[in-house]
Design a protein around this motif. Structure first.
Motif, mmCIF file in Angstrom:
data_model
loop_
_atom_site.group_PDB
_atom_site.id
_atom_site.type_symbol
_atom_site.label_atom_id
_atom_site.label_comp_id
_atom_site.label_asym_id
_atom_site.label_seq_id
_atom_site.Cartn_x
_atom_site.Cartn_y
_atom_site.Cartn_z
ATOM 1 N N LYS A 120 0.573 -1.297 0.130
ATOM 2 C CA LYS A 120 0.299 -0.040 -0.051
ATOM 3 C C LYS A 120 0.595 1.462 0.164
ATOM 4 O O LYS A 120 0.211 2.049 -0.960
ATOM 5 C CB LYS A 120 -0.995 0.002 1.172
ATOM 6 N N LYS A 121 2.090 1.303 0.975
ATOM 7 C CA LYS A 121 2.735 2.774 1.152
ATOM 8 C C LYS A 121 3.593 2.533 -0.533
ATOM 9 O O LYS A 121 3.926 3.909 -1.028
ATOM 10 C CB LYS A 121 3.976 2.075 2.233
ATOM 11 N N ARG A 122 3.832 1.527 -0.868
ATOM 12 C CA ARG A 122 4.456 1.702 -2.500
ATOM 13 C C ARG A 122 3.490 1.809 -3.745
ATOM 14 O O ARG A 122 3.924 2.311 -4.874
ATOM 15 C CB ARG A 122 4.976 0.266 -2.820
ATOM 16 N N GLY A 123 1.712 2.164 -3.591
ATOM 17 C CA GLY A 123 0.792 2.555 -3.798
ATOM 18 C C GLY A 123 0.184 1.325 -4.532
ATOM 19 O O GLY A 123 -0.750 1.940 -5.179
ATOM 20 N N VAL A 124 0.363 0.585 -4.023
ATOM 21 C CA VAL A 124 -1.406 -0.446 -4.537
ATOM 22 C C VAL A 124 -2.083 0.253 -4.135
ATOM 23 O O VAL A 124 -2.187 0.155 -3.115
ATOM 24 C CB VAL A 124 -0.013 -2.099 -4.319
ATOM 25 N N LEU A 125 -3.236 0.119 -5.424
ATOM 26 C CA LEU A 125 -4.627 0.448 -4.707
ATOM 27 C C LEU A 125 -5.500 -0.388 -4.091
ATOM 28 O O LEU A 125 -6.357 0.119 -3.646
ATOM 29 C CB LEU A 125 -5.678 1.202 -5.912
ATOM 30 N N HIS A 126 -5.441 -2.068 -4.174
ATOM 31 C CA HIS A 126 -6.281 -2.811 -3.468
ATOM 32 C C HIS A 126 -5.612 -3.999 -3.482
ATOM 33 O O HIS A 126 -4.766 -4.584 -3.623
ATOM 34 C CB HIS A 126 -7.065 -2.945 -4.571
ATOM 35 N N ALA A 127 -4.971 -4.029 -1.776
ATOM 36 C CA ALA A 127 -4.708 -4.613 -1.972
ATOM 37 C C ALA A 127 -5.086 -5.135 0.164
ATOM 38 O O ALA A 127 -5.670 -4.647 1.323
ATOM 39 C CB ALA A 127 -3.273 -4.557 -0.951
ATOM 40 N N LYS A 128 -4.946 -6.741 -0.171
ATOM 41 C CA LYS A 128 -5.825 -7.056 1.422
ATOM 42 C C LYS A 128 -4.847 -8.641 2.362
ATOM 43 O O LYS A 128 -4.469 -8.613 1.425
ATOM 44 C CB LYS A 128 -7.133 -7.454 0.640
ATOM 45 N N VAL A 129 -4.556 -8.603 3.168
ATOM 46 C CA VAL A 129 -4.432 -9.163 4.233
ATOM 47 C C VAL A 129 -5.035 -10.207 4.152
ATOM 48 O O VAL A 129 -6.658 -9.863 4.947
ATOM 49 C CB VAL A 129 -4.244 -9.272 5.690
ATOM 50 N N LEU A 130 -5.327 -11.429 3.492
ATOM 51 C CA LEU A 130 -6.153 -12.867 2.997
ATOM 52 C C LEU A 130 -5.665 -14.121 1.960
ATOM 53 O O LEU A 130 -4.832 -13.197 1.755
ATOM 54 C CB LEU A 130 -7.230 -11.996 1.918
ATOM 55 N N ASN A 131 -5.905 -15.084 3.425
ATOM 56 C CA ASN A 131 -6.169 -16.121 2.847
ATOM 57 C C ASN A 131 -6.738 -16.247 1.304
ATOM 58 O O ASN A 131 -7.681 -16.296 1.050
ATOM 59 C CB ASN A 131 -5.870 -17.206 3.568
ATOM 60 N N ILE A 132 -5.919 -17.022 0.270
ATOM 61 C CA ILE A 132 -6.638 -16.773 -0.904
ATOM 62 C C ILE A 132 -8.018 -18.073 -1.099
ATOM 63 O O ILE A 132 -8.408 -18.068 -1.688
ATOM 64 C CB ILE A 132 -5.475 -18.082 -2.245
ATOM 65 N N LEU A 133 -7.607 -19.239 -0.180
ATOM 66 C CA LEU A 133 -9.104 -20.296 -0.245
ATOM 67 C C LEU A 133 -9.807 -19.213 0.951
ATOM 68 O O LEU A 133 -10.972 -19.752 0.625
ATOM 69 C CB LEU A 133 -8.760 -20.848 1.521
ATOM 70 N N ASP A 134 -9.504 -18.037 1.535
ATOM 71 C CA ASP A 134 -11.098 -17.128 1.703
ATOM 72 C C ASP A 134 -12.004 -16.022 0.761
ATOM 73 O O ASP A 134 -12.768 -15.706 0.976
ATOM 74 C CB ASP A 134 -10.668 -16.703 2.758
ATOM 75 N N GLU A 135 -10.574 -15.960 -0.504
ATOM 76 C CA GLU A 135 -11.418 -15.070 -1.636
ATOM 77 C C GLU A 135 -12.742 -15.918 -2.430
ATOM 78 O O GLU A 135 -12.475 -16.712 -2.039
ATOM 79 C CB GLU A 135 -9.741 -14.793 -2.411
ATOM 80 N N ARG A 136 -12.947 -14.496 -2.461
ATOM 81 C CA ARG A 136 -14.532 -15.036 -3.046
ATOM 82 C C ARG A 136 -15.239 -14.383 -4.432
ATOM 83 O O ARG A 136 -15.925 -14.975 -5.450
ATOM 84 C CB ARG A 136 -15.788 -14.765 -2.192
#
Length: 233
Positions: A95-111
């Protein structure tokens, strides 16, 4: 998890770079992972990574984004992209480097669903063990939009078991030879050991077939590594 990886990335980002991450496995000695490498630009990436980024299309998911180098490149090219990592420190740095959409998440919890799912720097590592590959592949498949693709890299590490005579010393009665115990330390502190999986291409291809994915070899890397493209059959 102590998130020493995230701490190291934060130190580098904040100008406190004094030591590198030290890694080892149950079959290899300690080796330094230079922090500047984790912040590399496109021109400094291996050809395999560069090629994977050029193959991206549509809405992209960067799994295990680290400091966000791959995401930043795609973002600058105009892609809509979401970055995930289980490391809080890594996501803070991204996020500090400019990534607009970043999230702490395990891939198995992505929907959410995507046109391209990107798993680089031994993307099969997050599967941890051979018995979990089908579970992860099935979930990744469920996240693909129509005509979507998964771009993933790994290595056949059989060469690490070769002796001076050209034979192999691996225990064939043990588990799959690509299943490793991975150890990481930073500034004298030791991270909780984790499982890390390297998959040879044929094993990945077979696993894909069992969950309805077609596995194509896109290119071979410089050192027993490869890039694969997975699509729904």
């Amino acid at each position: 998890m102590k998130d020493l990886f995230g701490k190291a990335l934060l130190d580098f980002q904040n100008g406190n770079y004094s030591e590198d991450i030290i890694t080892s496995t149950n079959i290899s000695d300690e080796d330094a992972l230079p922090l500047p490498y984790l912040f590399r630009e496109f021109k400094d990436m291996p050809k395999l990574e560069q090629h994977a980024l050029k193959l991206c299309k549509g809405h992209v998911l960067d799994v295990g984004c680290g400091s966000g180098s791959h995401t930043i490149y795609l973002q600058e090219k105009g892609f809509k992209i979401k970055a995930l990592d289980i490391s809080k420190g890594a996501i803070e740095v991204a996020k500090k480097r400019g990534v607009l959409h970043a999230k702490v998440l395990n891939i198995l919890d992505e929907r959410e669903t995507f046109d391209t799912i990107l798993l680089l720097m031994n993307g099969t590592g997050i599967f941890q063990e051979l018995t979990q590959v089908s579970k992860y592949l099935s979930h990744l498949k469920s996240l693909l939009k129509r005509n979507g693709q998964i771009l993933i890299d790994s290595s056949d590490i059989k060469y690490m078991y070769e002796d001076e005579d050209g034979g192999y010393w691996m225990d064939m009665n043990a588990g799959y030879y690509g299943e490793l115990d991975y150890f990481l330390s930073y500034k004298g502190a030791k991270e909780t050991p984790m499982k890390w999986l390297y998959l040879d291409f044929e094993t990945l291809k077979l696993a894909c077939e069992t969950v309805g994915l077609k596995c194509e070899l896109v290119m071979d890397g410089d050192h027993f590594d490869y890039l694969a493209r997975l699509i729904v059959k």
